[in-house]
Every structure is written in structure tokens, then in C-alpha cells.
Design a protein around this motif. Structure first.
Motif, PDB file in Angstrom:
ATOM      1  N   GLY A   8      12.145 -16.104  56.855  1.00 49.54           N
ATOM      2  CA  GLY A   8      12.755 -16.994  57.837  1.00 49.54           C
ATOM      3  C   GLY A   8      12.518 -16.493  59.245  1.00 49.54           C
ATOM      4  O   GLY A   8      11.894 -15.440  59.453  1.00 49.54           O
ATOM      5  N   MET A   9      13.026 -17.234  60.221  1.00 52.57           N
ATOM      6  CA  MET A   9      12.858 -16.833  61.620  1.00 52.57           C
ATOM      7  C   MET A   9      13.633 -15.565  61.929  1.00 52.57           C
ATOM      8  O   MET A   9      13.273 -14.796  62.815  1.00 52.57           O
ATOM      9  N   ARG A  10      14.742 -15.362  61.186  1.00 51.45           N
ATOM     10  CA  ARG A  10      15.546 -14.152  61.323  1.00 51.45           C
ATOM     11  C   ARG A  10      15.912 -13.661  59.929  1.00 51.45           C
ATOM     12  O   ARG A  10      15.786 -14.394  58.954  1.00 51.45           O
ATOM     13  N   LYS A  11      16.422 -12.445  59.834  1.00 48.24           N
ATOM     14  CA  LYS A  11      16.818 -11.886  58.546  1.00 48.24           C
ATOM     15  C   LYS A  11      17.980 -12.652  57.941  1.00 48.24           C
ATOM     16  O   LYS A  11      18.069 -12.840  56.737  1.00 48.24           O
ATOM     17  N   ALA A  12      18.918 -13.087  58.799  1.00 50.03           N
ATOM     18  CA  ALA A  12      20.066 -13.880  58.344  1.00 50.03           C
ATOM     19  C   ALA A  12      20.322 -14.976  59.366  1.00 50.03           C
ATOM     20  O   ALA A  12      19.650 -15.066  60.385  1.00 50.03           O
ATOM     21  N   ALA A  13      21.330 -15.820  59.073  1.00 50.34           N
ATOM     22  CA  ALA A  13      21.692 -16.922  59.974  1.00 50.34           C
ATOM     23  C   ALA A  13      20.494 -17.816  60.278  1.00 50.34           C
ATOM     24  O   ALA A  13      20.326 -18.299  61.395  1.00 50.34           O
ATOM     25  N   ALA A  14      19.645 -18.010  59.291  1.00 52.05           N
ATOM     26  CA  ALA A  14      18.483 -18.885  59.448  1.00 52.05           C
ATOM     27  C   ALA A  14      18.179 -19.538  58.105  1.00 52.05           C
ATOM     28  O   ALA A  14      18.364 -18.919  57.046  1.00 52.05           O
ATOM     29  N   ILE A  15      17.713 -20.782  58.138  1.00 51.99           N
ATOM     30  CA  ILE A  15      17.296 -21.467  56.920  1.00 51.99           C
ATOM     31  C   ILE A  15      15.961 -20.899  56.470  1.00 51.99           C
ATOM     32  O   ILE A  15      15.081 -20.624  57.286  1.00 51.99           O
ATOM     33  N   SER A  16      15.793 -20.725  55.189  1.00 52.09           N
ATOM     34  CA  SER A  16      14.576 -20.125  54.647  1.00 52.09           C
ATOM     35  C   SER A  16      13.357 -21.001  54.892  1.00 52.09           C
ATOM     36  O   SER A  16      13.406 -22.216  54.711  1.00 52.09           O
ATOM     37  N   LYS A  17      12.266 -20.363  55.294  1.00 55.22           N
ATOM     38  CA  LYS A  17      10.957 -21.018  55.227  1.00 55.22           C
ATOM     39  C   LYS A  17      10.559 -21.101  53.759  1.00 55.22           C
ATOM     40  O   LYS A  17      10.032 -22.101  53.297  1.00 55.22           O
ATOM     41  N   LEU A  18      10.802 -20.005  53.042  1.00 52.23           N
ATOM     42  CA  LEU A  18      10.668 -19.943  51.602  1.00 52.23           C
ATOM     43  C   LEU A  18      11.390 -18.696  51.127  1.00 52.23           C
ATOM     44  O   LEU A  18      11.726 -17.813  51.924  1.00 52.23           O
ATOM     45  N   SER A  19      11.672 -18.627  49.838  1.00 48.67           N
ATOM     46  CA  SER A  19      12.327 -17.447  49.282  1.00 48.67           C
ATOM     47  C   SER A  19      11.768 -17.163  47.899  1.00 48.67           C
ATOM     48  O   SER A  19      11.234 -18.054  47.223  1.00 48.67           O
ATOM     49  N   PHE A  20      11.921 -15.906  47.481  1.00 47.83           N
ATOM     50  CA  PHE A  20      11.346 -15.455  46.216  1.00 47.83           C
ATOM     51  C   PHE A  20      12.321 -14.511  45.531  1.00 47.83           C
ATOM     52  O   PHE A  20      12.892 -13.625  46.169  1.00 47.83           O
ATOM     53  N   ALA A  21      12.529 -14.707  44.249  1.00 50.50           N
ATOM     54  CA  ALA A  21      13.398 -13.832  43.465  1.00 50.50           C
ATOM     55  C   ALA A  21      12.732 -13.543  42.130  1.00 50.50           C
ATOM     56  O   ALA A  21      12.157 -14.445  41.504  1.00 50.50           O
ATOM     57  N   ALA A  22      12.813 -12.281  41.700  1.00 51.82           N
ATOM     58  CA  ALA A  22      12.212 -11.919  40.417  1.00 51.82           C
ATOM     59  C   ALA A  22      12.962 -10.746  39.804  1.00 51.82           C
ATOM     60  O   ALA A  22      13.433  -9.855  40.513  1.00 51.82           O
ATOM     61  N   ILE A  23      13.078 -10.768  38.491  1.00 58.68           N
ATOM     62  CA  ILE A  23      13.683  -9.670  37.744  1.00 58.68           C
ATOM     63  C   ILE A  23      12.797  -9.364  36.551  1.00 58.68           C
ATOM     64  O   ILE A  23      12.022 -10.220  36.093  1.00 58.68           O
ATOM     65  N   ALA A  24      12.905  -8.145  36.041  1.00 60.20           N
ATOM     66  CA  ALA A  24      12.100  -7.769  34.883  1.00 60.20           C
ATOM     67  C   ALA A  24      12.740  -6.593  34.168  1.00 60.20           C
ATOM     68  O   ALA A  24      13.544  -5.856  34.744  1.00 60.20           O
ATOM     69  N   GLN A  25      12.372  -6.445  32.908  1.00 57.58           N
ATOM     70  CA  GLN A  25      12.796  -5.306  32.099  1.00 57.58           C
ATOM     71  C   GLN A  25      11.554  -4.692  31.466  1.00 57.58           C
ATOM     72  O   GLN A  25      10.668  -5.409  30.986  1.00 57.58           O
ATOM     73  N   LYS A  26      11.486  -3.344  31.508  1.00 58.93           N
ATOM     74  CA  LYS A  26      10.351  -2.636  30.923  1.00 58.93           C
ATOM     75  C   LYS A  26      10.855  -1.565  29.960  1.00 58.93           C
ATOM     76  O   LYS A  26      11.840  -0.896  30.232  1.00 58.93           O
ATOM     77  N   THR A  27      10.147  -1.431  28.849  1.00 52.66           N
ATOM     78  CA  THR A  27      10.426  -0.368  27.885  1.00 52.66           C
ATOM     79  C   THR A  27       9.107   0.287  27.510  1.00 52.66           C
ATOM     80  O   THR A  27       8.184  -0.398  27.038  1.00 52.66           O
ATOM     81  N   ASP A  28       9.002   1.604  27.755  1.00 46.66           N
ATOM     82  CA  ASP A  28       7.754   2.337  27.482  1.00 46.66           C
ATOM     83  C   ASP A  28       6.563   1.654  28.140  1.00 46.66           C
ATOM     84  O   ASP A  28       5.505   1.432  27.528  1.00 46.66           O
ATOM     85  N   GLN A  29       6.747   1.296  29.421  1.00 45.56           N
ATOM     86  CA  GLN A  29       5.713   0.656  30.233  1.00 45.56           C
ATOM     87  C   GLN A  29       5.350  -0.756  29.777  1.00 45.56           C
ATOM     88  O   GLN A  29       4.425  -1.372  30.312  1.00 45.56           O
ATOM     89  N   LYS A  30       6.069  -1.285  28.807  1.00 50.64           N
ATOM     90  CA  LYS A  30       5.797  -2.638  28.329  1.00 50.64           C
ATOM     91  C   LYS A  30       6.828  -3.612  28.888  1.00 50.64           C
ATOM     92  O   LYS A  30       8.019  -3.328  28.880  1.00 50.64           O
ATOM     93  N   ILE A  31       6.364  -4.751  29.391  1.00 51.41           N
ATOM     94  CA  ILE A  31       7.257  -5.789  29.895  1.00 51.41           C
ATOM     95  C   ILE A  31       7.943  -6.473  28.714  1.00 51.41           C
ATOM     96  O   ILE A  31       7.299  -7.062  27.846  1.00 51.41           O
ATOM     97  N   THR A  32       9.265  -6.374  28.667  1.00 51.87           N
ATOM     98  CA  THR A  32      10.027  -7.037  27.608  1.00 51.87           C
ATOM     99  C   THR A  32      10.683  -8.329  28.085  1.00 51.87           C
ATOM    100  O   THR A  32      11.057  -9.179  27.281  1.00 51.87           O
TER     101      THR A  32
END
Length: 281
Positions: A181-205
Motif C-alpha cells: 500500500g501507499m503506507r504500512k497502515a492506515a491505507a487501503i491495500s493495492k494488493l495483499s498476500f498471505a501464506a502458511i505452510a507445514q514442513k516435516t523432514d523438509q517435506k511440505i505436508t
């Protein structure tokens, strides 16, 4: 003059909703902007207002072993103080709007506004959040991804009210959130991205990624996510397939905050950065 209802119990609210076509209002931080009138003049609301702010049962937060349930009157700041709230959602809450807005606006209100740029939506999509919706006719649960149908469009009947949001508790070892966005906060997003993951023994579960403000609804591709599940490395042909999938799904628009080409380019860059720096750093 705007006709206004101010129920103090949940059953009273459901009864009113069943007998009159109303506009629901909790914090009002989106609706007051949408329907604002001239300075000093009450907003031009097209329907009677049903205010939910006095219903104490909607202020509840329940933390269970496998889930967190948040009522419709819980504000953004109140949600951010939940110690067990997933980190990715906390990050989004800390960066959105202003302190005053976060003190008044509600988490479920941000959902029901159904803006593709809604800050909490990408994190809630990857967390597989669900809503509980009630009417005098009964109760139903619906996945957030099915509830939001387009910009400002939600699967909510005229006699229904969203009672609460349920977030499954997961043990995500990898978490990444980015708001552009134009600022870190107090601004509407130009775009946003969220991701989560879990790994076990270097393998994506498990892996989930979602992008906001690059389509009419939040973009999440389970087809692309499945390409990585069970993998210990990302091969060139796999990455090219993923890139093709996301490239076809992303359909941003030009507006006063940004251009479509900028949004699409940055979205693909964030995907690349997450997979290469967070998954296989």
C-alpha cells in the motif's frame, strides 16, 4: 430520517430481521462511509438500520483445543489481543486502518463488506475460516470462500445474521503476510498476500496461499497448492505449471490506487518470493 432498531438480545435481533428488510450495522466503519451524506446530515441509508452493538452475546470469544470462535461484535483490536490467534491474522490486523477504526470496526464486518482489498480476508482464506449464520428458521455453517461471492456480494439472506466466525487452530511452521500500500497502515491495500505452510523432514505436508485485490474475490488455488504437497523441492516444470495457474487466475483492475499490470506483477513476484525464500530457503 432513518428508521433504526436497537435490540438488546439475539432473539430480538432475529425477530426484527425476519420481519423487516434491514441493513445490519455493528461497528459501522464501512457502512458510514458507503452511505455518508453531507457534513452534519445523517447518511442516506436505503433500508432501516438494525444495530447489533448492544447484543452482549455477540461479544464472545471462545478458544477451544482445535478452534477459535469470534462473535460478530468483537472489534478488530479485540481480536488482535487473542493470545492464540494465528500469527498471520494478527499481522494483518496490526497493519490495517487506524487505531480508531480498529477500535470500532469488527472482524466480521470486514468480512461482510466483501471488498477484494479487505485486509483480513487473505489470512482467513488460508486458515479455512467458517461462518455461522442464523435466522428464526435455523442455523447454517458456510466456508468463508463460499460466503463471499464478489465485490460487496455475500451469501446472506434478508432474514439472516452472521453470528460468529470460527478459525481452525493449526500448527503452521511457516507464515508469511505482505500488504502492499501507499503506507504500512492506515491505507487501503493495492494488493495483499498471505501464506502458511507445514514442513516435516523438509517435506511440505500442508500449504495454502491467497492473494487480495487482484480479482473480484480473494484468489486461492488448491490446484497449485496440491502440486507442492508432499514435495521436498520445487522442480522447474512444477514452478512453470504453478506460474501458469496463477497467471490465469489473477485479473486485477486499474483504479486510482494502482494499475492492473503493477498488481499482477507484484502478486506473481510475491508468490515467487514466498516459495523460494520461505519454503526452500
Amino acid at each position: 430520517m432513518v428508521k433504526t432498531y436497537l435490540p438488546h438480545t439475539w432473539q430480538e435481533a432475529l425477530f426484527i430481521r425476519n420481519n423487516d428488510d434491514t441493513t445490519l450495522l455493528a461497528g459501522g466503519t464501512d457502512l458510514m462511509v458507503k452511505y455518508h451524506g453531507s457534513p452534519g446530515i445523517i447518511g442516506n441509508f436505503p433500508k432501516p438500520l438494525l444495530l447489533l452493538s448492544q447484543i452482549s452475546s455477540l461479544k464472545t470469544i471462545n478458544v477451544e483445543t482445535d478452534s477459535i470462535t469470534i462473535g460478530s461484535n468483537v472489534t478488530l483490536n479485540e481480536a488482535a489481543t487473542i493470545s492464540t490467534l494465528p500469527l498471520i491474522l494478527k499481522q494483518a490486523l496490526r497493519e490495517m486502518a487506524s487505531p480508531a477504526i480498529r477500535n470500532a470496526g469488527t472482524l466480521i464486518g470486514n468480512i461482510c463488506n466483501a471488498s477484494p482489498a479487505g485486509d483480513t480476508l487473505p489470512p482467513l482464506y488460508v486458515l479455512d475460516a467458517q461462518l455461522t449464520i442464523e435466522s428464526l428458521n435455523g442455523t447454517r455453517q458456510i466456508a468463508l470462500a463460499d460466503f463471499i461471492q464478489g465485490p460487496g456480494k455475500i451469501d446472506l439472506k434478508t432474514n439472516e445474521i452472521v453470528r460468529c466466525l470460527t478459525i481452525p487452530r493449526q500448527n503452521n511452521t511457516i507464515c508469511f503476510y505482505k500488504k502492499v500500500g501507499m503506507r504500512k497502515a492506515a491505507a487501503i491495500s493495492k494488493l495483499s498476500f498471505a501464506a502458511i505452510a507445514q514442513k516435516t523432514d523438509q517435506k511440505i505436508t500442508y500449504i495454502a496461499a491467497a492473494l487480495g485485490a487482484v480479482g473480484p474475490t480473494i484468489i486461492r488455488s488448491k490446484e497449485a497448492e496440491n502440486l507442492l504437497t508432499g514435495k521436498t523441492e520445487i522442480l522447474t516444470d512444477t514452478w512453470e505449471t504453478m506460474h501458469t495457474i496463477y497467471n490465469s487466475l489473477l485479473c486485477p483492475i486499474d483504479d486510482k490506487r494502482s494499475s492492473a499490470i503493477y498488481r499482477k506483477t507484484i502478486a506473481l513476484n510475491l508468490l515467487t518470493y514466498f516459495y523460494k525464500e520461505y519454503i526452500w530457503q
